[in-house]
Design an enzyme around this catalytic site. Structure first.
Site, short mmCIF file in Angstrom:
data_model
loop_
_atom_site.label_atom_id
_atom_site.label_comp_id
_atom_site.label_asym_id
_atom_site.label_seq_id
_atom_site.Cartn_x
_atom_site.Cartn_y
_atom_site.Cartn_z
N HIS A 65 4.69 -14.94 -4.95
CA HIS A 65 5.77 -14.07 -4.46
C HIS A 65 6.67 -14.82 -3.47
O HIS A 65 7.89 -14.80 -3.58
CB HIS A 65 5.23 -12.80 -3.81
N GLU A 100 14.28 -8.06 -0.41
CA GLU A 100 13.19 -7.78 -1.34
C GLU A 100 13.62 -7.08 -2.63
O GLU A 100 13.11 -7.39 -3.70
CB GLU A 100 12.09 -6.95 -0.66
N HIS A 122 11.33 -15.86 -3.09
CA HIS A 122 12.24 -16.04 -1.95
C HIS A 122 12.97 -17.38 -1.87
O HIS A 122 14.07 -17.44 -1.33
CB HIS A 122 11.46 -15.88 -0.63
N SER A 165 9.88 -11.42 -8.48
CA SER A 165 8.50 -11.89 -8.66
C SER A 165 7.62 -10.83 -9.33
O SER A 165 6.42 -11.01 -9.47
CB SER A 165 7.88 -12.29 -7.31
#
Ligand code: PHE
Ligand code: CO
Length: 327
Positions: A180, A226, A185, A245
């Site tokens: 993730h 997010e 990111h 993700s």
């Protein structure tokens, strides 16, 4: 359940995560640790600072190996062949879904992570990232306290959890793991405008902590970093790490009919509660990363005051007159 949510973080991780539970910051139970201590918040004391979700499970990382800023060495020798295989399978599953769903900036940068068949060495990714935007990635044992998280972002260091989920957690893991954090990111940190937003967020987080406004600021992180969508000439695309993700939410967020996708508005977004244990009920879209950067540049002190005076908005609702995207 299928795979879902990811964590937010006003901080580091505060949150939810690909799977997991993220709890609005104000509701997070404290894990016995820093409480009552005279040490500054955000300084590692060898134990995890908080627990998330149902509140009965401490974060799984070993915080004793982290320094005072919560960073640690990436324990590369400890990865097993099965760990690298888990990463390879996760990467392959996500990569083939990106066309038509992820924004171009993400797709263009994802190969900067390096070979897709093993967990990357953070130092090698950092070298490339440093050349592109002056950012680095640093290893952390897992979720870290919000102030430590903000301080790292303000210093252009993005914390990446070094451990990877177990094979049985392939579709759902309750805390952010290396897949993730890295896959979700890091690609956009190669984009100068987005990277500038992340640094500003860190600086703003340190201020929000003083103003007791972390819960409001966490919603901004949640619905942009997010779970953000971006409007492009080709249609809506995802840029949020929790979406990118997630095997299931990537298509859902961009394509499922009937899901509200509302134009970004700073106070609107800070008023909106979020879901931590299922797909988001509302997504917010920006028109460009520059718009996001510019809209968040002003001092938030008065914004927090205004938002505190307004009612919260339930997730899943479109308010009268709002610009929303229909797919
Ligand atoms: N401008 C914000 C403030 O003054 C800081 C910030 C920038 C917060 C970008 C989030 C994102 O508080
Ligand atoms: Co995340």
């Amino acid at each position: 359940m299928n795979d879902s949510p990811t964590h937010p973080q006003c901080g580091p991780s505060a949150g939810p995560h690909p799977s997991g539970p993220a709890v609005p910051l104000g509701d997070r139970p404290m894990y016995p640790s820093a409480e009552g201590s005279t040490l500054a918040k955000g300084v590692n004391q060898g134990v995890a600072p908080v627990t998330y979700g149902k509140g009965d499970r401490p974060p799984r990382g070993d915080y004793a190996r982290a320094g005072s800023d919560y960073t640690c060495e990436q324990d590369y020798a400890q990865y097993s062949a099965a760990d690298h295989e888990t990463y390879r399978r996760l990467y392959a599953r996500q990569l083939q879904q990106l066309p038509g769903l992820a924004c171009d900036e993400f797709i263009d940068a994802v190969n900067q992570l390096g070979a897709p068949d093993h967990i990357p060495r953070f130092g090698e990714v950092s070298e490339r990232l440093m050349k592109a935007t002056g950012w680095q990635i640093v290893s952390v044992p897992g979720l870290i306290p919000e102030e430590a998280f903000f301080a790292l972002l303000a210093d252009k260091r993005f914390p990446v959890t070094d451990w990877i989920r177990k094979p049985e957690e392939f579709d759902y893991v309750v805390e952010p793991d290396v897949f993730h954090d890295l896959f979700g990111h890091v690609p956009l940190l190669f984009n100068p405008t987005f990277a500038g937003y992340m640094q500003a967020y860190g600086v703003g987080g340190l201020k929000a902590a003083r103003l007791n406004a972390c819960e409001l600021l966490a919603r901004l992180y949640w619905y942009t970093v997010e779970f953000g969508l971006i409007s492009t000439p080709m249609g809506l695309r995802a840029y949020g790490a929790g979406i990118l993700s997630s095997a299931g939410e990537l298509t859902h967020s961009v394509k499922t009919p009937g899901v509200p996708r509302v134009a970004f508005g700073l106070d609107r977004l800070m008023r909106t509660r979020y879901r931590i244990d299922t797909y988001q009920a509302t997504y917010f879209f920006i028109d460009s990363f520059q718009q996001l950067f510019d809209a968040t540049a002003p001092d938030f002190t008065p914004v927090y005051g205004v938002v505190r005076g307004l009612d919260e908005v339930e997730a899943g609702i479109v308010l009268p007159g709002e610009r929303s995207f229909s797919v």
